[in-house]
Design a protein around this motif. Structure first.
Motif, mmCIF file in Angstrom:
data_model
loop_
_atom_site.group_PDB
_atom_site.id
_atom_site.type_symbol
_atom_site.label_atom_id
_atom_site.label_comp_id
_atom_site.label_asym_id
_atom_site.label_seq_id
_atom_site.Cartn_x
_atom_site.Cartn_y
_atom_site.Cartn_z
ATOM 1 N N VAL A 51 0.849 -1.187 0.000
ATOM 2 C CA VAL A 51 0.000 0.000 0.000
ATOM 3 C C VAL A 51 0.890 1.245 0.000
ATOM 4 N N ASP A 52 0.638 2.154 -0.919
ATOM 5 C CA ASP A 52 1.416 3.383 -1.025
ATOM 6 C C ASP A 52 0.734 4.476 -0.211
ATOM 7 N N CYS A 53 1.320 4.814 0.918
ATOM 8 C CA CYS A 53 0.775 5.844 1.796
ATOM 9 C C CYS A 53 1.747 7.014 1.926
ATOM 10 N N THR A 54 2.432 7.327 0.841
ATOM 11 C CA THR A 54 3.321 8.483 0.842
ATOM 12 C C THR A 54 2.493 9.752 0.655
ATOM 13 N N LEU A 55 2.875 10.797 1.364
ATOM 14 C CA LEU A 55 2.077 12.024 1.385
ATOM 15 C C LEU A 55 2.995 13.242 1.383
ATOM 16 N N GLN A 56 2.688 14.210 0.532
ATOM 17 C CA GLN A 56 3.404 15.489 0.510
ATOM 18 C C GLN A 56 2.488 16.573 1.061
ATOM 19 N N LEU A 57 2.980 17.280 2.064
ATOM 20 C CA LEU A 57 2.197 18.328 2.719
ATOM 21 C C LEU A 57 2.665 19.687 2.225
ATOM 22 N N GLU A 58 1.750 20.410 1.572
ATOM 23 C CA GLU A 58 2.031 21.743 1.036
ATOM 24 C C GLU A 58 1.220 22.770 1.818
ATOM 25 N N GLY A 59 1.874 23.839 2.270
ATOM 26 C CA GLY A 59 1.112 24.845 2.980
ATOM 27 C C GLY A 59 1.969 25.927 3.591
ATOM 28 N N ASP A 60 1.353 26.682 4.481
ATOM 29 C CA ASP A 60 2.010 27.826 5.117
ATOM 30 C C ASP A 60 2.307 27.498 6.580
ATOM 31 N N SER A 61 2.315 28.510 7.430
ATOM 32 C CA SER A 61 2.666 28.294 8.833
ATOM 33 C C SER A 61 1.652 27.427 9.567
ATOM 34 N N LYS A 93 6.521 19.892 3.031
ATOM 35 C CA LYS A 93 6.992 20.994 2.188
ATOM 36 C C LYS A 93 6.400 22.336 2.622
ATOM 37 N N SER A 94 5.721 22.351 3.751
ATOM 38 C CA SER A 94 5.089 23.599 4.202
ATOM 39 C C SER A 94 6.153 24.590 4.679
ATOM 40 N N MET A 196 -5.527 29.882 20.580
ATOM 41 C CA MET A 196 -4.882 30.591 19.476
ATOM 42 C C MET A 196 -3.702 31.397 20.023
ATOM 43 N N SER A 197 -2.620 31.380 19.263
ATOM 44 C CA SER A 197 -1.457 32.190 19.640
ATOM 45 C C SER A 197 -1.684 33.660 19.334
ATOM 46 N N ASP A 198 -2.410 33.903 18.244
ATOM 47 C CA ASP A 198 -2.780 35.258 17.825
ATOM 48 C C ASP A 198 -4.059 35.129 17.015
ATOM 49 N N ASP A 199 -4.355 36.079 16.163
ATOM 50 C CA ASP A 199 -5.595 35.999 15.392
ATOM 51 C C ASP A 199 -5.596 34.882 14.361
ATOM 52 N N VAL A 200 -4.404 34.377 13.992
ATOM 53 C CA VAL A 200 -4.287 33.433 12.880
ATOM 54 C C VAL A 200 -3.745 32.069 13.293
ATOM 55 N N HIS A 201 -2.749 32.039 14.168
ATOM 56 C CA HIS A 201 -1.998 30.809 14.419
ATOM 57 C C HIS A 201 -2.533 30.048 15.639
ATOM 58 N N PRO A 202 -2.924 28.783 15.447
ATOM 59 C CA PRO A 202 -3.394 27.988 16.588
ATOM 60 C C PRO A 202 -2.243 27.482 17.441
ATOM 61 N N LEU A 203 -2.489 27.413 18.730
ATOM 62 C CA LEU A 203 -1.565 26.727 19.630
ATOM 63 C C LEU A 203 -1.744 25.212 19.467
ATOM 64 N N GLN A 204 -1.076 24.436 20.312
ATOM 65 C CA GLN A 204 -1.064 22.989 20.099
ATOM 66 C C GLN A 204 -2.460 22.369 20.039
ATOM 67 N N LYS A 205 -3.328 22.700 20.979
ATOM 68 C CA LYS A 205 -4.653 22.082 20.993
ATOM 69 C C LYS A 205 -5.428 22.425 19.727
ATOM 70 N N GLY A 206 -5.389 23.689 19.318
ATOM 71 C CA GLY A 206 -6.100 24.087 18.107
ATOM 72 C C GLY A 206 -5.522 23.429 16.871
ATOM 73 N N SER A 207 -4.192 23.329 16.802
ATOM 74 C CA SER A 207 -3.558 22.665 15.660
ATOM 75 C C SER A 207 -3.933 21.193 15.607
ATOM 76 N N THR A 208 -3.963 20.546 16.764
ATOM 77 C CA THR A 208 -4.345 19.127 16.802
ATOM 78 C C THR A 208 -5.778 18.930 16.319
ATOM 79 N N GLN A 209 -6.654 19.862 16.651
ATOM 80 C CA GLN A 209 -8.030 19.786 16.143
ATOM 81 C C GLN A 209 -8.044 19.819 14.611
ATOM 82 N N LEU A 210 -7.226 20.684 14.034
ATOM 83 C CA LEU A 210 -7.158 20.768 12.572
ATOM 84 C C LEU A 210 -6.593 19.486 11.972
ATOM 85 N N VAL A 211 -5.575 18.924 12.600
ATOM 86 C CA VAL A 211 -4.985 17.685 12.089
ATOM 87 C C VAL A 211 -5.993 16.542 12.183
ATOM 88 N N GLU A 212 -6.752 16.487 13.249
ATOM 89 C CA GLU A 212 -7.783 15.451 13.366
ATOM 90 C C GLU A 212 -8.802 15.567 12.238
#
Length: 227
Positions: A51-61, A93-94, A196-212
């Motif tokens: 099974v090929d589960c290779t993944l390239q992640l493209e994005g910003d901060s 690649k983010s 949130m760290s600021d208006d845009v960037h999530p802290l760890q808990k918020g980032s984990t929610q996005l990854v989920e």
């Protein structure tokens, strides 16, 4: 006495039959040859396809887990994907500060070794009013030409929404439908302002929610990699 000799003769003849006594003629040197039966052969079982589960992640901060140019959260999204779905081999690649507008020209001519591509762009495009749809089309045309499985995250929520964010998110969703990509719908995730760290960037808990939320989309796009 005669009875004893008769019994001895019978025993000797029986032993000769089992062991094979030599005799005249051109037979086998041991006399009567006993057939030898080999073990039944086992048919070859084809190996299960890898099974090929290779993944390239493209994005910003947001995709890189960056809170600034020099600071990141403890578990960045690439690591979160790997923890939640160990089958994935992630190439990250983010880049902090990146945008679809900035990434598209180079991306359109680069090889992509991974089978899946996650595209997370839009925050910096919206904040700078870059022409988002045209840039996203360049990215998607490239992945389509290479036959990649694509997941588009959409724009994440902000503590104070960017002016163009909802409109750009609608573009991302429409393009996912048009190109047959899976839409993760990050904007539907509710992140507590305290996470949130600021208006845009999530802290760890918020980032984990996005990854989920992203992992749920990956499960739909490539269920064979969900184990």
């Amino acid at each position: 006495m005669n009875t004893y000799l008769a019994r001895a003769a019978i025993f000797s003849a029986g032993a000769c039959l089992v062991a094979g006594c030599g005799g005249g003629g051109g037979g086998s040197p041991g006399g009567v040859a006993l057939p030898i039966f080999g073990a039944p052969s086992t048919p070859d079982v084809p190996a299960a396809p890898k099974v090929d589960c290779t993944l390239q992640l493209e994005g910003d901060s947001i995709a890189s887990g960056g809170l600034s140019l020099t600071t990141t959260i403890a578990e960045v999204p690439a690591a979160g994907i790997k923890r939640m779905r160990p089958a994935y081999v992630v190439t990250d690649k983010s880049v902090v500060g990146n945008s679809a507008h900035a990434r598209a020209p180079a991306f359109a001519n680069q090889p992509i070794a991974s089978r899946l591509v996650v595209i997370e762009f839009g925050v910096n495009d919206a904040g700078n009013s870059y022409p988002y749809e045209a840039a996203m089309r360049l990215l998607l045309d490239r992945t389509k030409a290479l036959g990649k499985v694509v997941v588009i995250t959409g724009l994440p929520p902000q503590r104070v929404p960017l002016v163009n964010a909802d409109a750009y998110n609608a573009i991302a969703k429409a393009l996912a439908t048009e190109y047959g990509a899976t839409f993760a719908d990050w904007r539907s995730v509710v992140i507590d302002p305290a996470d949130m760290s600021d208006d845009v960037h999530p802290l760890q808990k918020g980032s984990t929610q996005l990854v989920e939320q992203l992992v749920r989309a990956l499960d739909r796009a490539a269920p064979e990699c969900s184990k």
